[in-house]
Enzyme design. Structure first.
Site, PDB file in Angstrom:
ATOM      1  N   ARG A 149       3.873 -10.008  13.170  1.00 29.10           N
ATOM      2  CA  ARG A 149       3.549  -8.454  12.723  1.00 29.10           C
ATOM      3  C   ARG A 149       1.985  -8.744  12.137  1.00 29.10           C
ATOM      4  NH1 ARG A 149       7.914  -6.995   8.648  1.00 29.10           N
ATOM      5  NH2 ARG A 149       6.807  -4.895   8.384  1.00 29.10           N
TER       6      ARG A 149
ATOM      7  N   ARG B  61      12.430 -11.041   1.266  1.00 31.48           N
ATOM      8  CA  ARG B  61      13.170  -9.989   1.145  1.00 31.48           C
ATOM      9  C   ARG B  61      14.483  -9.911   1.645  1.00 31.48           C
ATOM     10  NH1 ARG B  61       9.031  -5.090   2.180  1.00 31.48           N
ATOM     11  NH2 ARG B  61       9.811  -5.443   4.566  1.00 31.48           N
TER      12      ARG B  61
ATOM     13  N   ARG C 261      -4.444   3.602  12.642  1.00 31.38           N
ATOM     14  CA  ARG C 261      -4.371   2.327  13.134  1.00 31.38           C
ATOM     15  C   ARG C 261      -5.273   1.473  14.190  1.00 31.38           C
ATOM     16  NH1 ARG C 261       0.869   0.241  11.333  1.00 31.38           N
ATOM     17  NH2 ARG C 261       2.282   2.206  11.083  1.00 31.38           N
TER      18      ARG C 261
ATOM     19  N   LYS D 184       0.747  -1.213  -0.039  1.00 28.20           N
ATOM     20  CA  LYS D 184       0.147  -0.059  -0.193  1.00 28.20           C
ATOM     21  C   LYS D 184       0.806   1.233  -0.056  1.00 28.20           C
ATOM     22  CE  LYS D 184      -0.802  -0.274   4.992  1.00 28.20           C
ATOM     23  NZ  LYS D 184      -0.040   0.722   5.291  1.00 28.20           N
TER      24      LYS D 184
ATOM     25  N   ARG E 274      16.275  -8.516   6.956  1.00 33.82           N
ATOM     26  CA  ARG E 274      16.037  -7.600   8.104  1.00 33.82           C
ATOM     27  C   ARG E 274      15.308  -8.425   9.348  1.00 33.82           C
ATOM     28  NH1 ARG E 274      12.734  -2.738   7.944  1.00 33.82           N
ATOM     29  NH2 ARG E 274      11.298  -4.338   6.916  1.00 33.82           N
TER      30      ARG E 274
END
Ligand code: ZN
Length: 213
Positions: free
Chosen positions: A171, A127, A88, A13, A160
């Site tokens: 998450r 990633r 949020r 997004k 990461r």
């Protein structure tokens, strides 16, 4: 056109917000950017926000709302905006609504970038980056020529800590607990729209353009 973008980490997004903002001359407001700008300008609220950030504390909701309101007062959002990463929580959504109403501004749409959990895990845990040169790689779409090492300097690639699979799953849980109620909030406001964000970035952007036509 005033938009709120909702979606889990890895839904793309942020990238879509930047692209749509450029195409439609909207202001892309991510919480991080709003904070950084206010700190740089040294506004009263910016100074307050800075003191929280320096202590490593979360900047309170009312301060973030105040910063967005500052931009409205300065006329910076006249062409419309995309809120990316805010609100949020339900209290944030409610105070945002109240503040916007005070300025006779309505949200046009809340757009949910819908992605399945497994796709998020696949995207984020795919990633990798090269620590010295910061080159980014993406398995399986954009792999280095030789598995696990950087094309530029042959350094072993790293992930990461945030992108480790167990952390990604965590998450996602946090996102669901915190942000999913907001989906219901905007559904009730009758401005919720879903976009299939499992598609390629270009296809997602085309769906987005249709939504805001
Ligand atoms: Zn490298």
């Amino acid at each position: 056109m005033n938009l709120v973008f909702l979606g889990p980490p890895g839904s793309g997004k942020g990238t879509q917000a930047a692209r749509l903002a450029a195409e439609r001359h909207l202001v892309h407001l991510s919480t991080g950017d709003v904070l950084r700008e206010a700190v740089k300008l040294g506004t009263e609220l910016g100074k307050q926000a800075e003191s929280f950030m320096k202590k490593g504390e979360l900047v309170p909701d009312n301060l973030i709302i105040g910063l967005i309101e500052d931009r409205i007062k300065r006329g910076a959002l006249r062409e419309g905006f995309i809120l990316d990463g805010f609100p949020r929580t339900i209290p944030q959504a409610e105070s945002l609504k109240e503040m916007l109403e005070k300025h006779s501004i309505a949200l046009s749409k809340a757009i949910l970038f819908d992605v399945e959990d497994e796709e998020v895990v696949r995207r984020l845990s795919g990633r990798w980056y090269c620590p010295p040169c910061n080159a980014g790689y993406n398995y399986p779409a954009q792999m280095p020529q030789s598995d696990g090492v950087c094309d530029q300097d042959m350094t072993p690639l790293k992930r990461r800590p945030d992108d480790e699979e167990s952390v990604v799953r965590n998450r996602l849980e946090v996102y669901k607990k915190q942000t999913e109620p907001i989906i219901g909030f905007y559904r009730q406001e009758s401005i919720l729209t879903k976009i299939n964000a499992q598609q390629s970035p270009d296809a997602v952007f085309q769906s987005l353009l249709k939504e805001v036509a």
